[in-house]
Design a protein around this motif. Structure first.
Motif, PDB file in Angstrom:
ATOM      1  N   GLY A  51      56.295  51.018  95.468  1.00 18.74           N
ATOM      2  CA  GLY A  51      55.877  50.941  94.237  1.00 18.74           C
ATOM      3  C   GLY A  51      55.814  51.960  93.055  1.00 18.74           C
ATOM      4  N   LEU A  52      55.949  53.318  93.716  1.00 26.57           N
ATOM      5  CA  LEU A  52      56.095  54.530  92.921  1.00 26.57           C
ATOM      6  C   LEU A  52      57.416  55.440  93.087  1.00 26.57           C
ATOM      7  N   VAL A  53      58.096  55.620  92.122  1.00 22.52           N
ATOM      8  CA  VAL A  53      57.830  55.139  90.735  1.00 22.52           C
ATOM      9  C   VAL A  53      58.534  53.750  90.409  1.00 22.52           C
ATOM     10  N   SER A  54      58.420  52.949  89.421  1.00 25.42           N
ATOM     11  CA  SER A  54      59.149  51.846  89.084  1.00 25.42           C
ATOM     12  C   SER A  54      60.266  52.041  88.324  1.00 25.42           C
ATOM     13  N   CYS A  55      61.124  51.014  88.417  1.00 27.10           N
ATOM     14  CA  CYS A  55      62.587  51.056  87.979  1.00 27.10           C
ATOM     15  C   CYS A  55      62.314  51.037  86.304  1.00 27.10           C
ATOM     16  N   ASP A  56      61.178  50.386  85.799  1.00 24.05           N
ATOM     17  CA  ASP A  56      60.924  50.315  84.320  1.00 24.05           C
ATOM     18  C   ASP A  56      60.356  51.741  84.019  1.00 24.05           C
ATOM     19  N   GLN A  57      59.777  52.298  84.757  1.00 28.51           N
ATOM     20  CA  GLN A  57      59.238  53.775  84.204  1.00 28.51           C
ATOM     21  C   GLN A  57      60.485  54.637  84.059  1.00 28.51           C
ATOM     22  N   VAL A  58      61.508  54.493  85.065  1.00 29.84           N
ATOM     23  CA  VAL A  58      62.746  55.282  85.067  1.00 29.84           C
ATOM     24  C   VAL A  58      63.469  54.892  83.736  1.00 29.84           C
ATOM     25  N   LEU A  59      63.431  53.636  83.402  1.00 26.02           N
ATOM     26  CA  LEU A  59      64.387  53.195  82.134  1.00 26.02           C
ATOM     27  C   LEU A  59      63.779  53.843  81.016  1.00 26.02           C
ATOM     28  N   LYS A  60      62.473  53.593  80.947  1.00 27.15           N
ATOM     29  CA  LYS A  60      61.737  54.145  79.578  1.00 27.15           C
ATOM     30  C   LYS A  60      62.157  55.645  79.534  1.00 27.15           C
ATOM     31  N   ALA A  61      62.101  56.586  80.465  1.00 26.73           N
ATOM     32  CA  ALA A  61      62.247  57.882  80.481  1.00 26.73           C
ATOM     33  C   ALA A  61      63.648  58.069  80.056  1.00 26.73           C
ATOM     34  N   LEU A  62      64.673  57.358  80.467  1.00 29.41           N
ATOM     35  CA  LEU A  62      66.219  57.612  80.247  1.00 29.41           C
ATOM     36  C   LEU A  62      66.292  57.134  78.678  1.00 29.41           C
ATOM     37  N   LEU A  63      65.646  56.078  78.315  1.00 23.56           N
ATOM     38  CA  LEU A  63      65.874  55.601  77.032  1.00 23.56           C
ATOM     39  C   LEU A  63      65.347  56.351  75.918  1.00 23.56           C
ATOM     40  N   SER A  64      64.622  57.504  76.425  1.00 24.23           N
ATOM     41  CA  SER A  64      64.084  58.349  75.490  1.00 24.23           C
ATOM     42  C   SER A  64      65.064  59.702  75.168  1.00 24.23           C
ATOM     43  N   ALA A  65      66.235  59.522  76.237  1.00 25.23           N
ATOM     44  CA  ALA A  65      67.048  60.685  76.220  1.00 25.23           C
ATOM     45  C   ALA A  65      68.526  60.189  76.065  1.00 25.23           C
ATOM     46  N   ILE A  66      68.891  59.168  76.253  1.00 28.31           N
ATOM     47  CA  ILE A  66      70.138  58.901  76.287  1.00 28.31           C
ATOM     48  C   ILE A  66      70.543  57.661  75.486  1.00 28.31           C
ATOM     49  N   PRO A  67      71.884  57.394  75.025  1.00 28.98           N
ATOM     50  CA  PRO A  67      72.162  56.169  74.446  1.00 28.98           C
ATOM     51  C   PRO A  67      72.718  55.119  75.311  1.00 28.98           C
ATOM     52  N   VAL A  68      72.396  53.802  75.388  1.00 29.82           N
ATOM     53  CA  VAL A  68      72.917  52.961  76.470  1.00 29.82           C
ATOM     54  C   VAL A  68      73.388  51.904  75.691  1.00 29.82           C
ATOM     55  N   GLU A  69      74.820  51.429  76.056  1.00 29.38           N
ATOM     56  CA  GLU A  69      75.225  50.354  75.423  1.00 29.38           C
ATOM     57  C   GLU A  69      75.516  49.263  76.113  1.00 29.38           C
ATOM     58  N   ALA A  70      75.233  49.086  77.528  1.00 32.25           N
ATOM     59  CA  ALA A  70      75.273  48.021  78.341  1.00 32.25           C
ATOM     60  C   ALA A  70      74.217  48.056  79.312  1.00 32.25           C
ATOM     61  N   ALA A  71      73.660  47.016  80.106  1.00 32.46           N
ATOM     62  CA  ALA A  71      72.779  47.075  81.016  1.00 32.46           C
ATOM     63  C   ALA A  71      72.973  45.652  82.075  1.00 32.46           C
ATOM     64  N   MET A  72      73.550  45.962  83.392  1.00 32.87           N
ATOM     65  CA  MET A  72      73.613  45.000  84.163  1.00 32.87           C
ATOM     66  C   MET A  72      72.526  44.821  85.211  1.00 32.87           C
ATOM     67  N   THR A  73      72.081  43.605  85.653  1.00 36.70           N
ATOM     68  CA  THR A  73      71.341  43.378  86.535  1.00 36.70           C
ATOM     69  C   THR A  73      71.932  42.714  87.725  1.00 36.70           C
ATOM     70  N   MET A  74      71.367  42.477  88.911  1.00 40.63           N
ATOM     71  CA  MET A  74      71.936  41.530  89.932  1.00 40.63           C
ATOM     72  C   MET A  74      71.500  40.217  90.108  1.00 40.63           C
ATOM     73  N   GLN A  75      72.354  39.367  89.745  1.00 39.40           N
ATOM     74  CA  GLN A  75      71.873  38.051  89.649  1.00 39.40           C
ATOM     75  C   GLN A  75      70.976  37.643  90.795  1.00 39.40           C
ATOM     76  N   THR A  76      70.084  36.743  90.175  1.00 50.44           N
ATOM     77  CA  THR A  76      69.114  36.129  91.330  1.00 50.44           C
ATOM     78  C   THR A  76      69.936  35.101  92.135  1.00 50.44           C
ATOM     79  N   GLU A  77      69.548  34.898  93.444  1.00 54.14           N
ATOM     80  CA  GLU A  77      70.223  33.685  94.290  1.00 54.14           C
ATOM     81  C   GLU A  77      69.411  32.459  93.850  1.00 54.14           C
ATOM     82  N   ALA A  78      69.945  31.397  94.219  1.00 57.00           N
ATOM     83  CA  ALA A  78      69.492  30.165  93.800  1.00 57.00           C
ATOM     84  C   ALA A  78      68.961  29.709  95.062  1.00 57.00           C
TER      85      ALA A  78
END
Length: 149
Positions: A51-78
């Motif tokens: 649980g430490l650190v979370s992906c969203d915490q890292v995302l927030k830090a990165l978004l304060s520093a870099i421009p992001v033009e695309a974001a891909m996730t892993m598709q959920t399984e059915a």
């Protein structure tokens, strides 16, 4: 002294050296970070404990520093043990983080093996391994360009 929320020296150095179309993977605690990364990618482990650190915490830090033009996730399984009905809760966290950062980036889900193929390219410059235990929390960011003036 840095003004952004991103203060990690190794992550900052890779971000500073990266360019347009470079990719950064924010990996959850279950991602095979050692063997599913590009040949040029640095691995930074921030997985202190579950649980430490979370992906969203890292995302927030990165978004304060870099421009992001695309974001891909892993598709959920059915079906199967990892199946979900609908989007994983972490995706709503990502959407909120992008919106709060003033970004209009939309999440682009990719089938699991296609996601891995997108990671293990020459453009992949950094994997940030987190301790996030949420399913489908992996997030592959494509760097954009500075739009000053």
């Amino acid at each position: 002294m840095l003004l952004s929320n991103l203060i990690h020296p190794e992550i900052s150095a890779v971000c500073a050296a990266a360019g347009h179309h470079s990719t950064i993977l924010i990996a959850d605690g279950n991602y095979p970070a050692l063997n599913k990364r590009g040949p040029n990618a640095k691995l930074v482990s921030l997985n202190l404990s579950p649980g430490l650190v979370s992906c969203d915490q890292v995302l927030k830090a990165l978004l304060s520093a870099i421009p992001v033009e695309a974001a891909m996730t892993m598709q959920t399984e059915a079906d199967g043990p990892y199946a979900l009905d609908g989007d994983p809760p972490v995706w709503e966290e990502y959407r909120k983080s992008f919106k709060d950062a003033g970004s209009s980036v939309e999440l682009q889900p990719l089938e699991k093996w296609s996601f891995y193929d997108h990671v293990i390219t020459d453009d992949h410059v950094l994997t940030i391994q987190t301790g996030d235990q949420q399913r489908y929390a992996n997030l592959l960011l494509t760097l954009g360009v500075r739009m000053d003036g």
